[in-house]
Design a protein around this motif. Structure first.
Motif, PDB file in Angstrom:
ATOM      1  N   PHE A 141       9.593  -2.827   8.479  1.00  0.00           N
ATOM      2  CA  PHE A 141      10.786  -1.986   8.438  1.00  0.00           C
ATOM      3  C   PHE A 141      11.409  -1.842   9.823  1.00  0.00           C
ATOM      4  O   PHE A 141      12.634  -1.848   9.969  1.00  0.00           O
ATOM      5  CB  PHE A 141      10.420  -0.614   7.867  1.00  0.00           C
ATOM      6  CG  PHE A 141      11.603   0.304   7.692  1.00  0.00           C
ATOM      7  CD1 PHE A 141      12.543   0.076   6.698  1.00  0.00           C
ATOM      8  CD2 PHE A 141      11.775   1.402   8.518  1.00  0.00           C
ATOM      9  CE1 PHE A 141      13.634   0.918   6.528  1.00  0.00           C
ATOM     10  CE2 PHE A 141      12.859   2.247   8.360  1.00  0.00           C
ATOM     11  CZ  PHE A 141      13.792   1.999   7.365  1.00  0.00           C
ATOM     12  N   ALA A 142      10.581  -1.715  10.857  1.00  0.00           N
ATOM     13  CA  ALA A 142      11.095  -1.583  12.220  1.00  0.00           C
ATOM     14  C   ALA A 142      11.877  -2.824  12.623  1.00  0.00           C
ATOM     15  O   ALA A 142      12.937  -2.731  13.260  1.00  0.00           O
ATOM     16  CB  ALA A 142       9.940  -1.336  13.192  1.00  0.00           C
ATOM     17  N   ASP A 143      11.383  -4.005  12.264  1.00  0.00           N
ATOM     18  CA  ASP A 143      12.084  -5.250  12.586  1.00  0.00           C
ATOM     19  C   ASP A 143      13.414  -5.328  11.854  1.00  0.00           C
ATOM     20  O   ASP A 143      14.438  -5.727  12.426  1.00  0.00           O
ATOM     21  CB  ASP A 143      11.204  -6.448  12.218  1.00  0.00           C
ATOM     22  CG  ASP A 143      11.764  -7.769  12.736  1.00  0.00           C
ATOM     23  OD1 ASP A 143      12.110  -7.855  13.930  1.00  0.00           O
ATOM     24  OD2 ASP A 143      11.869  -8.723  11.947  1.00  0.00           O
ATOM     25  N   ALA A 144      13.427  -4.922  10.585  1.00  0.00           N
ATOM     26  CA  ALA A 144      14.675  -4.936   9.813  1.00  0.00           C
ATOM     27  C   ALA A 144      15.671  -3.920  10.357  1.00  0.00           C
ATOM     28  O   ALA A 144      16.878  -4.183  10.410  1.00  0.00           O
ATOM     29  CB  ALA A 144      14.380  -4.645   8.339  1.00  0.00           C
ATOM     30  N   LEU A 145      15.190  -2.751  10.777  1.00  0.00           N
ATOM     31  CA  LEU A 145      16.073  -1.722  11.318  1.00  0.00           C
ATOM     32  C   LEU A 145      16.660  -2.168  12.657  1.00  0.00           C
ATOM     33  O   LEU A 145      17.801  -1.853  12.974  1.00  0.00           O
ATOM     34  CB  LEU A 145      15.302  -0.413  11.487  1.00  0.00           C
ATOM     35  CG  LEU A 145      16.105   0.849  11.808  1.00  0.00           C
ATOM     36  CD1 LEU A 145      17.157   1.113  10.729  1.00  0.00           C
ATOM     37  CD2 LEU A 145      15.181   2.051  11.944  1.00  0.00           C
ATOM     38  N   ALA A 146      15.888  -2.920  13.424  1.00  0.00           N
ATOM     39  CA  ALA A 146      16.373  -3.399  14.717  1.00  0.00           C
ATOM     40  C   ALA A 146      17.325  -4.577  14.576  1.00  0.00           C
ATOM     41  O   ALA A 146      18.372  -4.621  15.228  1.00  0.00           O
ATOM     42  CB  ALA A 146      15.188  -3.789  15.599  1.00  0.00           C
ATOM     43  N   LYS A 147      16.976  -5.542  13.702  1.00  0.00           N
ATOM     44  CA  LYS A 147      17.725  -6.795  13.630  1.00  0.00           C
ATOM     45  C   LYS A 147      18.620  -6.924  12.396  1.00  0.00           C
ATOM     46  O   LYS A 147      19.444  -7.836  12.325  1.00  0.00           O
ATOM     47  CB  LYS A 147      16.740  -7.968  13.648  1.00  0.00           C
ATOM     48  CG  LYS A 147      15.815  -7.991  14.853  1.00  0.00           C
ATOM     49  CD  LYS A 147      16.586  -8.188  16.136  1.00  0.00           C
ATOM     50  CE  LYS A 147      15.654  -8.275  17.334  1.00  0.00           C
ATOM     51  NZ  LYS A 147      14.706  -9.407  17.275  1.00  0.00           N
ATOM     52  N   GLY A 148      18.443  -6.064  11.424  1.00  0.00           N
ATOM     53  CA  GLY A 148      19.260  -6.133  10.215  1.00  0.00           C
ATOM     54  C   GLY A 148      18.589  -6.822   9.050  1.00  0.00           C
ATOM     55  O   GLY A 148      18.913  -6.567   7.890  1.00  0.00           O
ATOM     56  N   ALA A 149      17.644  -7.725   9.329  1.00  0.00           N
ATOM     57  CA  ALA A 149      16.939  -8.448   8.270  1.00  0.00           C
ATOM     58  C   ALA A 149      15.568  -8.857   8.770  1.00  0.00           C
ATOM     59  O   ALA A 149      15.395  -9.185   9.951  1.00  0.00           O
ATOM     60  CB  ALA A 149      17.732  -9.677   7.834  1.00  0.00           C
ATOM     61  N   SER A 150      14.589  -8.823   7.892  1.00  0.00           N
ATOM     62  CA  SER A 150      13.232  -9.244   8.217  1.00  0.00           C
ATOM     63  C   SER A 150      12.599  -9.776   6.937  1.00  0.00           C
ATOM     64  O   SER A 150      13.097  -9.519   5.828  1.00  0.00           O
ATOM     65  CB  SER A 150      12.424  -8.075   8.787  1.00  0.00           C
ATOM     66  OG  SER A 150      11.196  -8.522   9.327  1.00  0.00           O
ATOM     67  N   TYR A 151      11.460 -10.483   7.068  1.00  0.00           N
ATOM     68  CA  TYR A 151      10.969 -11.261   5.935  1.00  0.00           C
ATOM     69  C   TYR A 151       9.446 -11.175   5.823  1.00  0.00           C
ATOM     70  O   TYR A 151       8.740 -10.984   6.812  1.00  0.00           O
ATOM     71  CB  TYR A 151      11.386 -12.735   6.088  1.00  0.00           C
ATOM     72  CG  TYR A 151      12.845 -12.886   6.430  1.00  0.00           C
ATOM     73  CD1 TYR A 151      13.811 -12.972   5.445  1.00  0.00           C
ATOM     74  CD2 TYR A 151      13.266 -12.866   7.764  1.00  0.00           C
ATOM     75  CE1 TYR A 151      15.153 -13.072   5.758  1.00  0.00           C
ATOM     76  CE2 TYR A 151      14.611 -12.957   8.093  1.00  0.00           C
ATOM     77  CZ  TYR A 151      15.553 -13.054   7.089  1.00  0.00           C
ATOM     78  OH  TYR A 151      16.878 -13.132   7.414  1.00  0.00           O
ATOM     79  N   VAL A 152       8.984 -11.350   4.587  1.00  0.00           N
ATOM     80  CA  VAL A 152       7.553 -11.426   4.308  1.00  0.00           C
ATOM     81  C   VAL A 152       7.311 -12.613   3.389  1.00  0.00           C
ATOM     82  O   VAL A 152       7.984 -12.763   2.355  1.00  0.00           O
ATOM     83  CB  VAL A 152       7.026 -10.133   3.655  1.00  0.00           C
ATOM     84  CG1 VAL A 152       5.652 -10.359   3.049  1.00  0.00           C
ATOM     85  CG2 VAL A 152       6.958  -9.006   4.671  1.00  0.00           C
ATOM     86  N   LEU A 153       6.372 -13.446   3.777  1.00  0.00           N
ATOM     87  CA  LEU A 153       5.975 -14.594   2.969  1.00  0.00           C
ATOM     88  C   LEU A 153       4.665 -14.250   2.273  1.00  0.00           C
ATOM     89  O   LEU A 153       3.744 -13.723   2.905  1.00  0.00           O
ATOM     90  CB  LEU A 153       5.797 -15.824   3.870  1.00  0.00           C
ATOM     91  CG  LEU A 153       5.479 -17.133   3.177  1.00  0.00           C
ATOM     92  CD1 LEU A 153       6.731 -17.722   2.551  1.00  0.00           C
ATOM     93  CD2 LEU A 153       4.880 -18.118   4.173  1.00  0.00           C
ATOM     94  N   VAL A 154       4.579 -14.507   1.001  1.00  0.00           N
ATOM     95  CA  VAL A 154       3.336 -14.289   0.263  1.00  0.00           C
ATOM     96  C   VAL A 154       2.628 -15.629   0.153  1.00  0.00           C
ATOM     97  O   VAL A 154       3.096 -16.549  -0.521  1.00  0.00           O
ATOM     98  CB  VAL A 154       3.613 -13.699  -1.134  1.00  0.00           C
ATOM     99  CG1 VAL A 154       2.298 -13.468  -1.866  1.00  0.00           C
ATOM    100  CG2 VAL A 154       4.372 -12.383  -1.012  1.00  0.00           C
ATOM    101  N   ASP A 155       1.525 -15.748   0.849  1.00  0.00           N
ATOM    102  CA  ASP A 155       0.818 -17.026   0.935  1.00  0.00           C
ATOM    103  C   ASP A 155      -0.531 -16.932   0.225  1.00  0.00           C
ATOM    104  O   ASP A 155      -0.978 -15.839  -0.149  1.00  0.00           O
ATOM    105  CB  ASP A 155       0.625 -17.412   2.400  1.00  0.00           C
ATOM    106  CG  ASP A 155       0.579 -18.923   2.600  1.00  0.00           C
ATOM    107  OD1 ASP A 155       0.478 -19.647   1.589  1.00  0.00           O
ATOM    108  OD2 ASP A 155       0.652 -19.368   3.753  1.00  0.00           O
ATOM    109  N   TYR A 156      -1.145 -18.088   0.084  1.00  0.00           N
ATOM    110  CA  TYR A 156      -2.449 -18.181  -0.580  1.00  0.00           C
ATOM    111  C   TYR A 156      -3.267 -19.209   0.173  1.00  0.00           C
ATOM    112  O   TYR A 156      -2.754 -20.277   0.530  1.00  0.00           O
ATOM    113  CB  TYR A 156      -2.273 -18.590  -2.042  1.00  0.00           C
ATOM    114  CG  TYR A 156      -3.469 -18.297  -2.917  1.00  0.00           C
ATOM    115  CD1 TYR A 156      -3.592 -17.065  -3.534  1.00  0.00           C
ATOM    116  CD2 TYR A 156      -4.462 -19.241  -3.122  1.00  0.00           C
ATOM    117  CE1 TYR A 156      -4.682 -16.774  -4.339  1.00  0.00           C
ATOM    118  CE2 TYR A 156      -5.561 -18.970  -3.926  1.00  0.00           C
ATOM    119  CZ  TYR A 156      -5.666 -17.735  -4.533  1.00  0.00           C
ATOM    120  OH  TYR A 156      -6.746 -17.447  -5.326  1.00  0.00           O
TER     121      TYR A 156
END
Length: 464
Positions: free
Chosen positions: A109-124
């Motif tokens: 959330f902090a990264d998204a609040l700072a930059k506008g967008a952030s991402y999470v990859l669901v890996d296995y």
């Protein structure tokens, strides 16, 4: 375009992020940025500019505002009662890096609040397991990978049933490898995720990006039909792309950096008075003193010239106004207003009047839900469940005053004792370890013993 090239949307986001990163890096990063954010004025000597730059200090308003807003959202742990039972064991080590769900999502959330967008990859994890039993025996499970905005290189999408679906996602990753018996080295890697396939590229000694490895991704023996990445975009400008919500605050923070530098510089010079001489004597003769005496000649005059201080006062006023403007820019996230929300985001018409921070928290709830759904998909489950974020978002920094309102509602009979108790806990006025059932039992015990709220028995109370 090569595998390391940035798409136009990503390049635009990173353009905004350069200034954000400098501000978040503090005084050291702003000094390193040099003339980018602290211009050298005409007629200003290089040595003088270097001295001014080296003594300038940053008031970290942007960084502190982001920290405060993240603290509000995660004032209480994320509610996980509605998370699928098959995924609850993963929440204490959400990313296989020993980060629990709350810690992981706070950074996201902090990264998204700072930059506008952030991402999470669901890996296995890559494995040769062929059955669920083999996977369980090996301890294999899906996990979340936090991909910062600054590491993303590009993404593609296509429309499916009227909705945009990601078909390719590229990002940089630093991979640590052991080197020899005791050393280690960091290798830069570019990961390219597509539906059912992952390609990894590394740079050779000549600076060329070459395919390092390739792997298929499948679920229940079938190729994975989607790219398992979730975007958290707070101020959307396009697919997977956003603009920093606090961009205006960032501009004000840079302006404050410049103004404070000018103010410190002028104060340095004008607070030291200048010695002035008037007369016909040679200056060398004037400064030659006998003991503590200075001879200025028959018609000489010696005095100090001091600045009136008007420029300093004007600078102080301008800086104070800037600080007020910055405070207002950050506080806008807490101002309740009517937002264009979907029905799923607002339970009723009154719920549409919310703060931007509450809106962003709702977006985070939805994004976490999508991550859980993708984790569930790896296991062949239909639904990963949902989470709830309560935090201390709408209390305007004064939880006691809001509890006063709740107490009056309770006294008027429109709010139950249990709800009042839980709301006081949510605002941090009571310990999270307290439970209403236990407290209700204590109250019943007091009533049975004839005690009032002060602990006195009925017979000990003063008569009216």
């Amino acid at each position: 375009m090569g595998v390391s090239s940035k798409t136009a949307a990503v390049a635009k986001m990173h353009g905004h992020g350069v200034m954000i990163d400098a501000l978040l890096g503090g005084t050291e990063a702003m000094r390193a940025a040099g003339k980018s954010y602290l211009p050298q004025w005409p007629q200003e000597e290089d040595d003088g500019y270097k001295t001014r730059l080296g003594t300038s200090t940053l008031l970290p308003v942007l960084k502190e505002t982001i920290g405060q807003m993240v603290g509000r959202v995660f004032f209480r742990d994320i509610g996980t009662d509605k998370v699928s039972d098959g995924l609850k064991d993963y929440l204490q080590n959400f990313d296989l890096q020993n980060n629990a769900l709350n810690v992981f999502c706070a950074a996201w959330f902090a990264d998204a609040l700072a930059k506008g967008a952030s991402y999470v990859l669901v890996d296995y994890p890559d494995s040769k397991a062929r059955t669920k039993a083999e996977e369980k025996a090996l301890g294999l499970r899906p996990y979340a990978v936090f991909v910062r905005n600054s590491d993303v290189l590009g993404f593609r999408y296509e429309m499916r049933q009227g909705r945009p679906v990601c078909t390719q996602f590229r990002y940089r990753q630093a991979v640590t490898e052991y080197d020899g018996d005791f050393g280690e080295r960091t290798v830069e890697q570019i990961n390219v995720h597509e539906a059912g396939r992952v390609r990894r590229y590394r740079m050779d000694k000549d600076g060329n990006w070459l395919l390092h490895s390739e792997a298929d991704q499948s679920r229940n023996g079938e190729p994975l039909g989607f790219v398992p990445v979730v975007d958290l975009v707070l101020e959307k400008t396009g697919f997977f792309a956003g603009r920093p919500p606090l961009m205006e605050l960032a501009y004000l923070n840079v302006k404050h950096w410049q103004s404070q530098s000018d103010q410190d510089n002028i104060v340095h010079y004008v607070r030291v008075p200048l010695l002035q001489y008037r007369g016909s004597e040679d200056v060398q003769n004037v400064v030659a003193a006998a003991g503590n005496m200075i001879s200025v000649g028959a018609d000489g005059e010696l005095n100090y010239v001091e600045h009136s201080g008007a420029a300093i006062s004007a600078g102080v006023t301008a800086i104070e106004k800037l600080e007020t403007d910055m405070q207002a820019a950050g506080a806008k996230l807490l101002t309740r207003t009517k937002l264009a929300l979907t029905e799923s985001q607002a339970r009723d018409e009154a719920g549409r009047e919310i703060s931007l921070l509450r809106h962003y928290a709702n977006l985070l709830e939805d994004a976490i839900g999508r991550v859980l759904d993708m984790m569930a998909a790896w296991h062949g489950l239909d639904d990963g469940g949902a989470v709830e974020i309560s935090g201390s978002i709408d209390d305007n920094g004064n939880p006691e005053s809001s509890v006063d309102v709740l107490v009056r509602m309770n006294a008027a009979g429109v709010l139950s004792n249990e709800t009042l108790f839980e709301e006081a806990k949510r605002r941090g006025l009571l310990s999270d370890y307290l439970k209403w059932e236990d407290e209700a039992a204590r109250l019943d015990g007091q009533s049975a013993a004839g005690l009032d709220f002060s602990g006195k028995r009925d017979e000990e109370r003063p008569s009216e």
